[in-house]
Write a protein that holds these residues in place. Structure first.
Motif, mmCIF file in Angstrom:
data_model
loop_
_atom_site.group_PDB
_atom_site.id
_atom_site.type_symbol
_atom_site.label_atom_id
_atom_site.label_comp_id
_atom_site.label_asym_id
_atom_site.label_seq_id
_atom_site.Cartn_x
_atom_site.Cartn_y
_atom_site.Cartn_z
ATOM 1 N N UNK A 279 14.060 -9.110 72.767
ATOM 2 C CA UNK A 279 13.397 -8.172 73.669
ATOM 3 C C UNK A 279 14.062 -6.801 73.608
ATOM 4 N N UNK A 280 15.390 -6.789 73.418
ATOM 5 C CA UNK A 280 16.107 -5.509 73.333
ATOM 6 C C UNK A 280 17.451 -5.728 72.643
ATOM 7 N N UNK A 300 9.915 -5.020 76.056
ATOM 8 C CA UNK A 300 9.569 -4.999 77.478
ATOM 9 C C UNK A 300 8.819 -6.266 77.892
ATOM 10 N N UNK A 301 9.333 -7.398 77.476
ATOM 11 C CA UNK A 301 8.759 -8.676 77.894
ATOM 12 C C UNK A 301 9.116 -8.953 79.349
ATOM 13 N N UNK A 302 8.174 -9.505 80.090
ATOM 14 C CA UNK A 302 8.460 -9.901 81.468
ATOM 15 C C UNK A 302 9.128 -11.277 81.469
ATOM 16 N N UNK A 305 6.624 -13.851 80.589
ATOM 17 C CA UNK A 305 6.279 -13.859 79.165
ATOM 18 C C UNK A 305 7.365 -14.553 78.341
ATOM 19 N N UNK A 306 8.600 -14.326 78.723
ATOM 20 C CA UNK A 306 9.701 -15.018 78.046
ATOM 21 C C UNK A 306 9.563 -16.524 78.240
ATOM 22 N N UNK A 307 9.229 -16.941 79.451
ATOM 23 C CA UNK A 307 9.014 -18.367 79.725
ATOM 24 C C UNK A 307 7.909 -18.929 78.838
#
Length: 333
Positions: A279-280, A300-302, A305-307
């Protein structure tokens, strides 16, 4: 998205020999397939699980490539003879039949060549290949097995071919995702479906992890190289090309939920840590050298979204491991 083509069964060289007798010093292999019609793979399996190929007869190929872990290890780096600590994480050897380069740095061009390297590596099995062959030649039972299988005595060539033959059978194409891709809508959860779309789009994972085995078979610098505490040059150390410093082979993702820890140095203990890193990357290693341009900007994944991406990655676990509680967490060192 096109449906994946199921792998064709690898053709074995059938030479009409009897099923090989087990090697009593070998651990009982599990999580592999039916090798009853593949005598070369049978011989390779016996060698894979037998510590005869290590200097002090304490370490086998399966010591680091553990079947229950999808033939990977749960340590950041594996331990060899006398507890010697390796330098890189042990990758899975499953789904390796179609690969074009081996090891994290791609230094071997064939599976047969790769199979011999850990035997001679001082940090792994620490037995020069010629001595390993001599040890096999001194055992009438092993000589008989090689003669029955290859019509030849043990040699570096037949040893590598046998180990390679076994590893080429370790293919997996029966996962929940495979059933979903073939039209079974309820094979994966809604969260996993969302994760799949993110994998293809926003997260851009598919740019490297594509194809039936979810790998491009290329080498990439994902930012885990800065010339200091992260100083493994990877592919650049093999080719001498400074532009390839920090590049490592893109691994396949089948059964990835079982193969923690992750990356060439085993620095991430969970799949979630891996996704958060992508993600970064600059947030984790701000001074990396040569990081791929595609990883320049944060995704910029929430958290949700990662889940979802993690849920999708779990659907790549083959059914043969269904009886084992899948975990994306590494064991303590």
């Amino acid at each position: 998205m096109p449906r994946p083509v199921r792998s064709l069964a690898l053709l074995a060289a059938l030479i009409g020999v009897a099923v090989l007798a087990p090697v009593f010093s070998a651990d009982a292999p599990t999580y592999d397939g039916d090798l009853s019609d593949n005598p070369r793979a049978q011989l390779g399996r016996q060698l894979f699980f037998d510590p005869i190929l290590s200097r002090d007869r304490t370490v086998s190929c399966a010591s680091c490539h553990q079947p229950a872990r999808a033939f990977a290890d749960d340590r950041a780096v594996s331990l060899g003879v006398e507890g010697r600590v390796g330098t890189r994480n042990t990758p899975s050897v499953m789904n390796s039949a179609g690969r074009t380069r081996f090891f994290w740095d791609g230094r071997s061009e064939t599976l047969e060549e790769q199979a011999l390297a850990p035997i001679a590596n001082p940090l792994e099995m620490d037995l020069p290949v010629d001595q390993a062959v001599a040890r096999l030649l001194a055992d009438p039972a092993w000589v008989a097995r090689f003669q029955a299988t290859y019509n030849a005595a043990p040699s570096p060539r037949t040893l590598g071919r046998a180990l390679g033959a076994y590893q080429k059978t370790l293919n997996t194409v029966d996962s929940p995702y495979d059933r979903y891709a073939l039209g079974q809508e309820d094979a994966i959860s809604d969260a996993a479906k969302r994760g799949r779309l993110l994998f293809i789009t926003k997260a851009q994972c598919v740019s490297c992890h594509a194809g039936e085995d979810f790998t491009s078979d290329r080498f990439k610098n994902i930012g885990i190289y800065n010339g200091r505490e992260f100083n493994d040059e990877g592919r650049g150390g093999i080719t001498g090309d400074p532009t390839q410093k920090g590049e490592f082979k893109v691994p396949g993702l089948r059964n990835v939920a079982l193969t923690a820890p992750y990356m060439h140095n085993g620095m991430f203990k969970t799949l979630r840590e891996v996704i958060v890193y992508y993600d970064d990357p600059g947030k984790v290693i701000p001074d990396s050298i040569g990081r791929d341009a595609q990883l320049r900007d944060p995704l910029h994944l929430t958290e949700a979204e990662i889940d979802d991406i993690e849920q999708f990655l779990h659907t790549l676990t083959d059914d043969r491991f269904a009886s084992r509680a899948t975990s994306s967490t590494a064991s303590p060192p």
